[in-house]
Design a protein around this motif. Structure first.
Motif, PDB file in Angstrom:
ATOM      1  N   ARG A   1      -0.760   2.307   8.550  1.00 48.01           N
ATOM      2  CA  ARG A   1      -1.713   1.541   7.731  1.00 48.01           C
ATOM      3  C   ARG A   1      -2.437   0.508   8.591  1.00 48.01           C
ATOM      4  NH1 ARG A   1       3.050   1.069   4.460  1.00 48.01           N
ATOM      5  NH2 ARG A   1       3.039   2.754   2.974  1.00 48.01           N
TER       6      ARG A   1
ATOM      7  N   ALA B   1       6.621  12.458   4.550  1.00 53.50           N
ATOM      8  CA  ALA B   1       6.118  11.493   3.565  1.00 53.50           C
ATOM      9  C   ALA B   1       4.610  11.638   3.395  1.00 53.50           C
ATOM     10  CB  ALA B   1       6.477  10.069   3.991  1.00 53.50           C
TER      11      ALA B   1
ATOM     12  N   ASP C   1       9.600   4.032   6.788  1.00 45.62           N
ATOM     13  CA  ASP C   1       8.768   3.070   6.066  1.00 45.62           C
ATOM     14  C   ASP C   1       8.021   2.140   7.021  1.00 45.62           C
ATOM     15  OD1 ASP C   1       9.734   4.299   3.779  1.00 45.62           O
ATOM     16  OD2 ASP C   1      11.113   2.668   3.282  1.00 45.62           O
TER      17      ASP C   1
ATOM     18  N   VAL D   1       2.095  14.260  -0.270  1.00 39.15           N
ATOM     19  CA  VAL D   1       0.933  13.973  -1.106  1.00 39.15           C
ATOM     20  C   VAL D   1      -0.040  15.148  -1.007  1.00 39.15           C
ATOM     21  CG1 VAL D   1      -0.992  12.397  -1.503  1.00 39.15           C
ATOM     22  CG2 VAL D   1       1.227  11.500  -0.737  1.00 39.15           C
TER      23      VAL D   1
ATOM     24  N   MET E   1       0.850  -1.185   0.000  1.00 39.63           N
ATOM     25  CA  MET E   1       0.000   0.000   0.000  1.00 39.63           C
ATOM     26  C   MET E   1       0.888   1.239   0.000  1.00 39.63           C
ATOM     27  SD  MET E   1      -2.853   1.215   2.839  1.00 39.63           S
ATOM     28  CE  MET E   1      -4.092   0.009   2.467  1.00 39.63           C
ATOM     29  N   SER E   2       0.648   2.133  -0.904  1.00 38.75           N
ATOM     30  CA  SER E   2       1.415   3.370  -0.998  1.00 38.75           C
ATOM     31  C   SER E   2       0.913   4.381   0.039  1.00 38.75           C
ATOM     32  CB  SER E   2       1.268   3.957  -2.400  1.00 38.75           C
ATOM     33  OG  SER E   2      -0.059   4.419  -2.588  1.00 38.75           O
ATOM     34  N   VAL E   3       1.667   5.456   0.195  1.00 36.77           N
ATOM     35  CA  VAL E   3       1.221   6.534   1.077  1.00 36.77           C
ATOM     36  C   VAL E   3      -0.104   7.088   0.568  1.00 36.77           C
ATOM     37  CG1 VAL E   3       1.778   8.829   1.976  1.00 36.77           C
ATOM     38  CG2 VAL E   3       3.566   7.096   1.826  1.00 36.77           C
ATOM     39  N   GLN E   4      -0.224   7.228  -0.748  1.00 33.01           N
ATOM     40  CA  GLN E   4      -1.482   7.702  -1.346  1.00 33.01           C
ATOM     41  C   GLN E   4      -2.638   6.784  -0.949  1.00 33.01           C
ATOM     42  OE1 GLN E   4      -2.028  10.503  -3.447  1.00 33.01           O
ATOM     43  NE2 GLN E   4      -4.183   9.977  -3.145  1.00 33.01           N
ATOM     44  N   ASP E   5      -2.411   5.467  -1.021  1.00 36.17           N
ATOM     45  CA  ASP E   5      -3.455   4.500  -0.652  1.00 36.17           C
ATOM     46  C   ASP E   5      -3.816   4.614   0.826  1.00 36.17           C
ATOM     47  OD1 ASP E   5      -3.520   3.530  -3.264  1.00 36.17           O
ATOM     48  OD2 ASP E   5      -2.125   1.890  -2.821  1.00 36.17           O
TER      49      ASP E   5
END
Length: 159
Positions: free
Chosen positions: A151, A31, A144, A35, A1-5
């Motif tokens: 998440r 981070a 990370d 976005v 899962m990306s930061v955007q997700d």
């Protein structure tokens, strides 16, 4: 899962997040805010590099710092709890560690402790031994890992 997700999932569930960072110096907050539009999810970040900042900004107890030191799961839990209590967030992650160079036999370079506070759940903590990767790589790995914990926290509320 990306930061955007991550941000989209939090946005869908109307969940706000906060960070409490020591050795990463705001890298997790950066981070998230890299976005566009993250302001509806990211509430605030606390950069608490010194013990005094941990006490003053997050309410970490002096007794805890004296007993176990800043790089400990106990302090990571108190940092996460403090960030949650001092923000409008539903999920807060904390990071405290030894990015290097240096360290000791007791607390080696690359040891990073994390806390995850989620509204309505018990705060968790963990230690990750990244090893002597060098300051930059330890900090990136810690960033990370903290994003992955966020998440996890958002998912715990979302499910």
């Amino acid at each position: 899962m990306s930061v955007q997700d991550l941000l989209e999932l939090a946005r869908e569930k109307d969940i706000r997040v906060a960070t409490a960072e020591s050795c990463t110096g705001g890298m997790v907050a950066a981070a998230l805010t890299d976005v566009a539009g993250s302001s509806d999810v990211f509430d605030r970040g606390f950069v608490t590099y010194s013990n005094a900042a941990k006490r003053d900004m997050l309410g970490v107890r002096a007794d805890t710092l004296d007993a176990v030191g800043a790089v400990s799961e106990e302090v990571a839990r108190e940092m996460a709890d403090g960030a949650l209590a001092r923000s409008e967030a539903h999920v807060a992650v904390s990071i405290t560690g030894i990015a290097g160079p240096g360290g000791s036999d007791v607390k080696p370079e690359g040891r990073v402790c994390f806390g995850l506070a989620v509204s309505g759940l018990t705060t968790s903590s963990e230690t990750v031994e990244f090893g002597a990767l060098g300051r930059t790589r330890v900090r990136e790995a810690a960033r990370d890992h903290a994003l992955a914990l966020l998440r996890k926290g958002v998912t715990a509320i979302a499910s």
